[in-house]
Design an enzyme around this catalytic site. Structure first.
Site, PDB file in Angstrom:
ATOM      1  N   ASP A   1     -10.563 -17.637 -16.022  1.00 28.59           N
ATOM      2  CA  ASP A   1      -9.360 -18.067 -16.735  1.00 28.59           C
ATOM      3  C   ASP A   1      -8.168 -17.850 -15.811  1.00 28.59           C
ATOM      4  O   ASP A   1      -7.694 -16.727 -15.652  1.00 28.59           O
ATOM      5  CB  ASP A   1      -9.207 -17.277 -18.039  1.00 28.59           C
ATOM      6  CG  ASP A   1      -7.979 -17.724 -18.848  1.00 28.59           C
ATOM      7  OD1 ASP A   1      -7.116 -18.434 -18.289  1.00 28.59           O
ATOM      8  OD2 ASP A   1      -7.884 -17.335 -20.028  1.00 28.59           O
TER       9      ASP A   1
ATOM     10  N   PHE B   1      -6.982 -11.468 -22.520  1.00 30.00           N
ATOM     11  CA  PHE B   1      -6.186 -12.424 -23.292  1.00 30.00           C
ATOM     12  C   PHE B   1      -6.584 -13.830 -22.887  1.00 30.00           C
ATOM     13  O   PHE B   1      -6.357 -14.252 -21.756  1.00 30.00           O
ATOM     14  CB  PHE B   1      -4.675 -12.243 -23.101  1.00 30.00           C
ATOM     15  CG  PHE B   1      -3.910 -13.203 -23.968  1.00 30.00           C
ATOM     16  CD1 PHE B   1      -3.670 -12.915 -25.313  1.00 30.00           C
ATOM     17  CD2 PHE B   1      -3.476 -14.430 -23.481  1.00 30.00           C
ATOM     18  CE1 PHE B   1      -3.024 -13.829 -26.139  1.00 30.00           C
ATOM     19  CE2 PHE B   1      -2.826 -15.346 -24.301  1.00 30.00           C
ATOM     20  CZ  PHE B   1      -2.594 -15.044 -25.629  1.00 30.00           C
TER      21      PHE B   1
ATOM     22  N   LYS C   1      -0.614 -23.773 -18.352  1.00 33.34           N
ATOM     23  CA  LYS C   1       0.729 -23.297 -18.011  1.00 33.34           C
ATOM     24  C   LYS C   1       1.405 -24.075 -16.880  1.00 33.34           C
ATOM     25  O   LYS C   1       1.928 -25.152 -17.109  1.00 33.34           O
ATOM     26  CB  LYS C   1       0.676 -21.790 -17.744  1.00 33.34           C
ATOM     27  CG  LYS C   1       0.314 -21.013 -19.027  1.00 33.34           C
ATOM     28  CD  LYS C   1       0.772 -19.584 -19.078  1.00 33.34           C
ATOM     29  CE  LYS C   1       0.663 -19.032 -20.491  1.00 33.34           C
ATOM     30  NZ  LYS C   1      -0.426 -18.099 -20.716  1.00 33.34           N
TER      31      LYS C   1
END
Ligand SMILES: *Cc1c(COP(=O)(O)O)cnc(C)c1O
Length: 417
Positions: free
Chosen positions: A226, A141, A255
């Site tokens: 990531d 993802f 985030k």
């Protein structure tokens, strides 16, 4: 209008239906706790997919944003602002990379890493124009842009959104031999989540990241990590790749970089990679704006000053050990796994899916979210107290042991008494 049912009806009537949230309408939050519009209090064990590692509405980050907003919010990068330079210096010194490139959302930062890797392939590695290839992994993802969903292995993420960007090859996550076999002169990068979060807290075998690092060294390719969800303390290290003592060429962050106050993302890299970008090659109107830079600086300071990385390691080890007992104590739990305060409770197919347990937990005042149907993901703010964590774990244990009705009764009795 403050009634939950009416507010949900508004969302349904006027919004796109691209999410299936739990029907809890949150009005305010503090630390590890949130309150819905009826005043019911919940322990947050999702932390906005790890965007609020510092805890909700952290007072220091709040003070920073409130100080910055009346002064200057946006110049665009046509001009400079007084917060960007100090932020660059702080984030690079903290992480040990030479340069930072700021964007806003995680997906944009992933796109930035892809562009950097391709440009590096053509300008430094000498890959023939249009031939650069990036290796990615099944079950990944990395966000929702058309390029990114194009290399997803999840049909739903891609269905109806093609045609897709070429130049990606999907390999089994954790399969060292498959990656070795896929390396060739056109491979300019390997893009990986060091631990797959949305995929269900999947941790590759020890040595896998080291193997990727040495393949990249051998074949002159870049390792792109990531760390948008796994980074900034979530796994008990500042970055998840540190569990294997490697150093990637590009680290993608987002985030928790803003502690939930503002969309801030970006990539970290050394000059060799970052220098591929020249004025006009890449950019973003809001990327690197003074509010983002100020907020991100304080959000990182909070991680450091409050020892949240160490707390994540300590509380995580404790929580995993405790929840592991559910593997033998209940019929539902297949496996409990995790690193730091990032824990997946994988249920047997016979348990009937994770969502019903999340809904039962919601009734009890605990918020978590299923991922991939059969995994309950537990990821509280890293600032959570041991006492609050204990209470949340108790609720999870009760629900999975089927004792929740008993707990509710006891709670009613307590209230009545
Ligand atoms: C959340 C996430 C993204 C995308 O971030 P957005 O801000 O939603 O675009 C990318 N990669 C990983 C690993 C993520 O967890």
């Amino acid at each position: 209008m403050t009634n939950a049912k009416d507010l949900i009806a508004l969302e349904d009537a006027y919004g796109a239906h691209n999410y299936h949230p739990l029907d809890v309408v949150i009005e305010k939050a503090k630390g590890s706790w949130v309150w819905d519009v009826a005043g019911k209090k919940y322990l947050d064990l999702l932390a906005a997919y790890s965007a609020v590692n510092q805890g909700h509405c952290h007072p220091r980050i709040e003070a920073t944003i409130l100080e910055q907003i009346p002064k200057l919010t946006l110049t665009s990068r046509a001009f400079r602002n007084d917060k960007l330079g100090p932020f660059y210096k702080f984030v690079t010194e903290l992480t040990g990379f030479q340069r930072f490139l700021p964007m806003n959302t995680g997906a944009e930062a992933v796109e930035t890493a892809i562009k950097a890797a391709r440009k590096w392939a053509y300008t430094k590695k000498g890959v023939a124009e249009g031939r650069a290839k990036i290796l990615v992994f099944e079950n990944n993802f990395h966000g929702r842009t058309t390029t990114i969903v194009g290399f997803s292995s999840d049909d739903q993420y891609k269905d109806g959104f093609g045609p897709f960007t070429p130049g990606f090859e999907i390999l089994p996550y954790g399969d060292a031999d498959a990656v070795t076999a896929a390396m060739d002169e056109n491979v300019c990068a390997i893009l990986i989540e060091p631990i797959q979060g949305e995929g269900g807290i999947i941790i590759p075998e020890d040595g896998f990241l080291k193997h990727l690092r040495s393949l990249c060294d051998q074949h002159n390719a870049l390792l792109l990590c990531d760390e948008i969800q796994s980074g900034l303390g979530r796994t008990g290290k500042m970055f998840a790749y540190q569990h294997e003592d490697i150093r990637p060429d590009v680290v993608i962050v987002g985030k928790a970089l803003s502690g939930g106050f503002y969309p801030v993302s970006g990539i970290l890299a050394d000059e060799e990679v970052m220098d591929v970008f020249h004025p006009g090659d890449h950019g973003s109107t809001y990327g690197g704006n003074p509010v983002a830079a100020a907020v991100a600086t304080t959000a990182l300071e909070v991680l450091v000053d409050e020892n949240l990385v160490e707390k994540s390691a300590e509380l995580g080890t404790y929580a995993i050990e405790r929840l592991k007992k559910l593997e033998t104590e209940t019929d539902h739990v297949k496996e409990v796994r995790g690193r730091g305060l990032w824990i997946g409770v994988e249920l047997h197919a016979s348990a009937g899916g994770a969502r019903r347990f999340c809904e039962a937990l919601e009734d009890l005042g605990v918020l978590c979210k299923e991922t991939h149907d059969h995994v309950i993901r537990i990821a509280p703010p890293l600032s959570i107290s041991r006492e609050d964590l204990d209470w949340g774990l108790q609720m999870i244990e009760d629900v999975l042991k089927g004792e929740s009705s008993k707990v509710e009764k006891e709670a009613e009795v307590a209230v009545a008494g």
